[in-house]
Scaffold this motif. Structure first.
Motif, PDB file in Angstrom:
ATOM      1  N   PHE A 108       0.804  -1.219   0.000  1.00  0.00           N
ATOM      2  CA  PHE A 108       0.000   0.000   0.000  1.00  0.00           C
ATOM      3  C   PHE A 108       0.840   1.274   0.000  1.00  0.00           C
ATOM      4  O   PHE A 108       0.335   2.349  -0.310  1.00  0.00           O
ATOM      5  CB  PHE A 108      -1.021   0.003   1.152  1.00  0.00           C
ATOM      6  CG  PHE A 108      -0.494   0.302   2.536  1.00  0.00           C
ATOM      7  CD1 PHE A 108      -0.420   1.597   3.011  1.00  0.00           C
ATOM      8  CD2 PHE A 108      -0.141  -0.732   3.394  1.00  0.00           C
ATOM      9  CE1 PHE A 108       0.019   1.869   4.304  1.00  0.00           C
ATOM     10  CE2 PHE A 108       0.292  -0.473   4.675  1.00  0.00           C
ATOM     11  CZ  PHE A 108       0.376   0.840   5.142  1.00  0.00           C
ATOM     12  N   GLU A 109       2.128   1.182   0.316  1.00  0.00           N
ATOM     13  CA  GLU A 109       3.008   2.340   0.198  1.00  0.00           C
ATOM     14  C   GLU A 109       3.664   2.412  -1.188  1.00  0.00           C
ATOM     15  O   GLU A 109       4.265   3.428  -1.536  1.00  0.00           O
ATOM     16  CB  GLU A 109       4.108   2.292   1.263  1.00  0.00           C
ATOM     17  CG  GLU A 109       3.620   2.466   2.684  1.00  0.00           C
ATOM     18  CD  GLU A 109       3.240   3.904   3.017  1.00  0.00           C
ATOM     19  OE1 GLU A 109       3.299   4.768   2.111  1.00  0.00           O
ATOM     20  OE2 GLU A 109       2.887   4.166   4.167  1.00  0.00           O
ATOM     21  N   GLU A 110       3.565   1.339  -1.972  1.00  0.00           N
ATOM     22  CA  GLU A 110       4.253   1.282  -3.269  1.00  0.00           C
ATOM     23  C   GLU A 110       3.333   1.443  -4.469  1.00  0.00           C
ATOM     24  O   GLU A 110       3.619   2.220  -5.379  1.00  0.00           O
ATOM     25  CB  GLU A 110       4.993  -0.055  -3.404  1.00  0.00           C
ATOM     26  CG  GLU A 110       6.015  -0.323  -2.334  1.00  0.00           C
ATOM     27  CD  GLU A 110       6.694  -1.667  -2.527  1.00  0.00           C
ATOM     28  OE1 GLU A 110       7.340  -1.859  -3.568  1.00  0.00           O
ATOM     29  OE2 GLU A 110       6.563  -2.524  -1.631  1.00  0.00           O
ATOM     30  N   LEU A 111       2.257   0.684  -4.480  1.00  0.00           N
ATOM     31  CA  LEU A 111       1.442   0.624  -5.694  1.00  0.00           C
ATOM     32  C   LEU A 111       0.768   1.940  -6.052  1.00  0.00           C
ATOM     33  O   LEU A 111       0.879   2.405  -7.191  1.00  0.00           O
ATOM     34  CB  LEU A 111       0.416  -0.501  -5.578  1.00  0.00           C
ATOM     35  CG  LEU A 111       0.985  -1.924  -5.625  1.00  0.00           C
ATOM     36  CD1 LEU A 111      -0.136  -2.946  -5.458  1.00  0.00           C
ATOM     37  CD2 LEU A 111       1.737  -2.177  -6.934  1.00  0.00           C
ATOM     38  N   PRO A 112       0.049   2.612  -5.123  1.00  0.00           N
ATOM     39  CA  PRO A 112      -0.665   3.823  -5.557  1.00  0.00           C
ATOM     40  C   PRO A 112       0.219   5.022  -5.842  1.00  0.00           C
ATOM     41  O   PRO A 112      -0.126   5.849  -6.694  1.00  0.00           O
ATOM     42  CB  PRO A 112      -1.614   4.104  -4.378  1.00  0.00           C
ATOM     43  CG  PRO A 112      -0.948   3.482  -3.201  1.00  0.00           C
ATOM     44  CD  PRO A 112      -0.248   2.267  -3.724  1.00  0.00           C
TER      45      PRO A 112
END
Length: 510
Positions: free
Chosen positions: A165-169
């Motif tokens: 959740f810290e990488e994809l968006p």
């Protein structure tokens, strides 16, 4: 990769959140080993021993695992092979994982304007094949433990996407939009999370390492970022770290291991880049804390398969040698500084000219009005003023500091080490945080060399300064954030609390 849009995927995501938020029975842990069950018939309190009679409670994989609450934190001890560690994680934190998933997935979809199927597809096709086998087993174990405890519909693709959740968006989606020349794409910016420092030698009171960190994020996620993980894996070093339910890495990244390594980080503001052939940052960060025993080993693991996701300035300490380091890890460039007599600070600013040029070209290091640079100035002031006197007690005070270096006076806003962006009419434009955005410093941790050798740290939930955030009056005053209402809770500050590996409920009081 292409976005997997469509009504079926939206219905699936909505169904998951409805199950989480509106089921006939919701449960969570209370303090002192109490489980609170809320049902249509009222509230029932059960002891942990009674709770263990639920489905799966006699599973031998739960042997040795336990959880309790203290100071607002949930302490979870996990041990064994990867699948067992995952099963224990999923079982003991089942309700917390469901709740955390609802908040995280809603935020990811709202921010990126992508449905949940898009993130599941990225997790399954791009991230999963490059995850080390042991962490694939641990992630699947989380799903197995979750389902043994609840009627959860989450699967491993959901859990992998949640771990990222810290990488994809904020890293993958901007890259993907650019590659696909997506029309009407949102103006996404990489996050700027955290204030931290590490010091050693003549800078500290005892000449040994002191490390401290506060986590900056949105309050919806931050109020849930209150797990203390004590993990004794079958292979590698034992770890004590803070974390988010369902996530195998610390993710805001504060942890120590049984070989004396001390780790934290702050995110690089306005970072740009992604390598779809790389390995997820959450996997590399977990592996590095588990297997590295030195600054060099940590650096090597983080560089191996670097995908550019969640790009950070890593602050490292080796309690065996007294050496500290700063690893500024971009995608196209990186730089490592190290010393046995000095201090490194982080507040979301890139330091190396090459990293700025090729990985964060929009960042303006000379703009002292923006949050990263204003906090950089304040760290420099505090560390120099207190040189030779820095210890964990002083670190606690620094993490709660409210001096705005740009205005040269105490305030509660986006430019203070203890951030309160919800009080700022400016917000933080370089992160895409609008005025009065409900985000800032959500918890804090600190340790030193002596504590690390005993596998100890201190931690505080909520604003490190001790102030509370109350959701109801905030939402009444700021209707623009009404979409967060189902997920945005009060964030009450707890006391500074000490934790150590091997702890059981009440043992810290003895």
């Amino acid at each position: 990769m292409e976005a997997a849009a469509g009504t079926d995927s939206m219905r699936r995501a909505a169904a998951i959140i409805i199950v989480i938020l509106g089921g006939a029975a919701l449960w969570w842990r209370g303090g002192s080993g109490t489980q609170v069950v809320v049902s249509n018939g009222g509230v029932v309190y059960e002891s942990l021993s009674a709770a263990k009679r639920q489905t799966g409670a006699n599973d031998p994989r739960l042997a040795g695992a336990h959880r309790f609450e203290d100071g607002g934190w949930i302490y979870v001890h996990l041990e064994g092979d990867p699948a067992t560690v995952g099963f224990q994680h999923g079982y003991l934190l089942a309700a917390d994982i469901e709740d955390g998933f609802a908040a995280v997935s809603a935020g990811m979809m709202h921010e990126s304007q992508r449905d949940w199927a898009f993130f599941r597809k990225a997790a399954h096709e791009m991230l999963w094949p490059k995850i080390d086998l042991e962490y694939q087993q641990e992630l699947q174990g989380i799903v197995d433990g979750l389902r043994a405890r609840t009627n959860s519909k989450l699967d491993v693709d959901d859990i992998v996407a949640m771990n990222a959740f810290e990488e994809l968006p904020d890293y993958y989606v901007p890259w993907f939009n650019k590659q696909q020349k997506a029309a009407h794409a949102p103006n996404l910016k990489s996050p700027g999370n955290c204030s931290a420092f590490v010091a050693t030698g003549s800078w500290t009171k005892d000449g040994k390492i002191v490390m401290a960190h506060n986590n900056w994020t949105n309050y919806a996620n931050g109020e849930r970022w209150r797990i203390v993980f004590d993990i004794a894996p079958k292979s590698g070093h034992r770890m004590l770290m803070d974390g988010f339910p369902g996530v195998i890495a610390s993710d805001d990244d504060f942890g120590i291991n049984s070989d004396g390594l001390m780790v934290t980080e702050t995110t690089i503001t306005q970072f740009e880049g992604w390598d779809p052939n790389g390995k997820a940052e959450f996997v590399r960060a977990r592996k590095a804390l588990q297997y590295a025993g030195s600054i060099d080993e940590y650096t090597k693991i983080m560089l191996d398969g670097n995908n550019g996701g969640y790009a950070n300035d890593w602050l490292l300490g080796d309690s065996k040698t007294g050496e500290i380091a700063q690893l500024e890890l971009g995608l196209k460039a990186y730089k490592l500084w190290r010393t046995k007599d000095g201090a490194f600070a982080g507040s979301n600013w890139a330091r190396d000219p090459k990293v700025i040029k090729v990985d964060a070209p929009q960042f303006e290091p000379g703009n002292l009005e923006i949050s990263p640079n204003a906090r950089r100035v304040r760290w420099d002031e505090l560390l120099k003023e207190n040189k030779g006197r820095i210890d964990v007690n002083m670190a606690e005070k620094m993490l709660g500091d409210h001096v705005d270096s740009y205005h040269q006076k105490p305030e509660t806003n986006e430019r203070t080490l203890c951030g309160h962006v919800d009080s700022s009419p400016r917000g933080v434009d370089v992160w895409g945080w609008a005025p009065y955005f409900p985000g800032g410093a959500v918890q804090a941790k600190a340790t030193d060399s002596s504590m690390t050798k005993e596998m100890k740290m201190v931690a505080r939930v909520g604003h490190p300064c001790g102030e509370d955030f109350l959701a109801k009056p905030f939402l009444a005053a700021h209707q623009e954030y009404a979409w967060q209402a189902p997920y945005l809770h009060d964030m009450k500050a707890g006391p500074w609390t000490e934790f150590h590996s091997g702890e059981t409920a009440g043992s810290q009081k003895q």
